[in-house]
Design a protein around this motif. Structure first.
Motif, PDB file in Angstrom:
ATOM      1  N   ILE A 158       0.844  -1.382   0.041  1.00 15.07           N
ATOM      2  CA  ILE A 158      -0.091   0.021  -0.016  1.00 15.07           C
ATOM      3  C   ILE A 158       0.765   1.021   0.047  1.00 15.07           C
ATOM      4  CG2 ILE A 158      -1.628   1.350   1.231  1.00 15.07           C
ATOM      5  CD1 ILE A 158      -2.678  -1.520   2.419  1.00 15.07           C
ATOM      6  N   SER A 165      -1.950   6.742  -2.516  1.00 13.67           N
ATOM      7  CA  SER A 165      -2.293   5.345  -2.060  1.00 13.67           C
ATOM      8  C   SER A 165      -2.642   5.384  -0.563  1.00 13.67           C
ATOM      9  CB  SER A 165      -1.298   4.246  -2.327  1.00 13.67           C
ATOM     10  OG  SER A 165      -1.489   2.900  -1.888  1.00 13.67           O
ATOM     11  N   PHE A 169      -6.602   4.954   1.083  1.00 10.75           N
ATOM     12  CA  PHE A 169      -6.634   3.753   1.989  1.00 10.75           C
ATOM     13  C   PHE A 169      -7.119   4.069   3.554  1.00 10.75           C
ATOM     14  CE2 PHE A 169      -5.402   0.629   4.866  1.00 10.75           C
ATOM     15  CZ  PHE A 169      -5.654  -0.870   4.298  1.00 10.75           C
TER      16      PHE A 169
END
Length: 450
Positions: A158, A165, A169
């Motif tokens: 991730i 990102s 997330f």
């Protein structure tokens, strides 16, 4: 400018240049959820559980007072030290150059990033152990080593793709986390075992145990306040963004997390956060939801608090790509041997002493920006500084850290103001620093918060 300063897997040292307004990827709509999910720190559960007997010496009123006071202090720390990052778009390591010198900053930031590496591994191991306990207890099968490796691989994957990102997330999972926190509170009170009257009427202590509790509560997140310029540089440059983003995103969640720790311990009598939560699980479906919550909690807090800081420093020092830096940090998190460190009393002592220098570091950064520089940085000087090592900064850090060690139970409460005073006075009485400041002095009107 915006393209070069956005962290991607290919970013290198030049991405640490100031982020212009076009590169500010966070608005309050994404920044607040980002911090809501990042604030689910398992250690806050433990802190809440440690306030009252048998672990602590506070009654419920004192425990709640500690929680409220600590949350406000943390909120102010984030706001105050995020200002340079928001105003100038600079990361933590560049901010440190003003107080410690161009190369000295690389040494000073170790006070922040070394604990991050250790806590990255420890956080992953706690998450893996929690998943193992839940799956073994409820589903009849578990493997802590498998969970740990999966944790490290997924977190690295991730973070590998950069700031966007991490942003999406953490922001997306905030809804899952909030929903489960509400469920936990409902389950705690549904047990009918929360007896707060006796705890309220207990004498407790407003003395050293009270101040020690504040020191520990703030100490858990003071690391995030120190380097939050790494994230705040991507927040839109408006005063309201700073205050609202941090006080709404951080303070309520801090209070909720600590309060749940207090209540879960009172309801279950179990002084282990995961095992206390498992006793509140009524069926297999909820057990699966609990596992999702554990994964989300550890992932989100690790991504924002423990992976980004050391990865950025590696990228700055060695000019390697962000993706490679993240992979290296993931490996370092494993070779810290968290499964051994968590059982070592020597490590707890080491962390306690090491943490004594975090308050002084924050105090120096605040003193440098607000009291010495009058909220104005010369960006050309920060990126092309002729000063390689700033002796006054290191002297202030060492003296403040020593004072923190001497008064260890209230380490940062003592060390932070001591370092601020030494650093500020040094600029007023030492001829070299008086000349250095005069050479870069500007009209203080330029320092008005933009």
């Amino acid at each position: 400018m915006a393209e070069s300063t956005e962290l991607t897997q290919h970013s290198k040292r030049d991405s640490l240049a100031p982020v212009d307004e076009g590169g500010r990827i966070f608005s309050l709509k994404s920044y607040i959820p980002f911090w809501i999910s990042s604030m689910v720190v398992i250690q806050l559960f433990i802190i809440g559980q440690s306030f009252m007997p048998p672990s602590g010496k506070l009654n419920i009123l004192q425990a709640l007072t500690v929680t409220l006071v600590s949350s406000i202090i943390i909120g102010f720390m984030f706001v105050i030290n995020s200002h340079p990052g928001i105003k100038y778009g600079i990361p933590f390591v560049v901010q440190c150059r003003s107080a410690f010198g161009y190369y000295g900053a690389r040494i000073a930031v170790l006070v922040r990033v070394l604990p991050a590496v250790f806590w990255y591994g420890i956080g992953s191991w706690i998450g893996a152990d929690a998943m193992n306990y839940v799956s073994t207890t409820v589903l009849g099968w578990g493997n802590v080593w498998l969970y740990f490796i999966i944790f490290q691989i997924l977190q690295t994957a991730i973070a590998y793709y950069g700031i966007k990102s991490i942003k999406w997330f953490d922001s997306a999972l905030s809804f899952v986390i909030l929903a489960f926190l509400v469920y936990i509170v409902i389950q705690i009170f549904s047990t009918g075992k929360v007896h707060l009257i006796s705890s309220w009427e207990a004498s407790g202590s407003w003395g050293m145990p009270f101040w020690t509790a504040i020191t520990a509560s703030v100490g858990i997140l003071i690391t995030g306040a120190i380097n939050n310029g790494d994230l705040a540089r991507y927040l839109r440059k408006e005063p309201v963004q700073n205050w609202v983003g941090h006080f709404v995103g951080i303070v309520p969640m801090f209070i909720i997390m600590v309060a749940i720790g207090i209540l879960s311990a009172a309801a279950t009598g179990i002084w282990d956060p995961i095992r206390a939560l498992v006793t509140l699980v009524p069926n297999t479906a909820v057990a699966v939801a609990l596992m999702i919550f554990i994964v989300a909690a550890q992932f989100t807090s690790n991504l924002s608090l423990n992976i980004a800081p050391p990865a950025l420093v590696l990228m700055e020092i060695f000019n390697i790509k962000w993706g490679l830096s993240v992979i290296v940090v993931g490996i370092l998190g494993i070779i810290t041997f968290p499964w051994l460190l968590l059982t070592s009393s020597a490590f707890n002592t080491f962390i306690t002493f090491y943490s004594a220098f975090l308050g002084p570091l924050l105090g120096i950064l605040i003193a440098d920006f607000y009291l010495v520089r009058k909220r104005h940085f010369d960006l050309d000087r920060l990126y092309n500084s002729p000063v390689k090592f700033h002796i006054l900064g290191f002297a202030s850090l060492i003296v403040g850290g020593i004072c923190g060690v001497i008064f260890l139970p209230i380490s940062w409460i003592v060390g932070l103001p001591v370092s601020m005073v030494i650093y500020s006075i040094g600029y007023r009485i030492i001829p070299y620093y008086k000349r250095e400041l005069a050479a870069h002095r500007v009209d203080e009107k330029a320092a008005v918060f933009e």
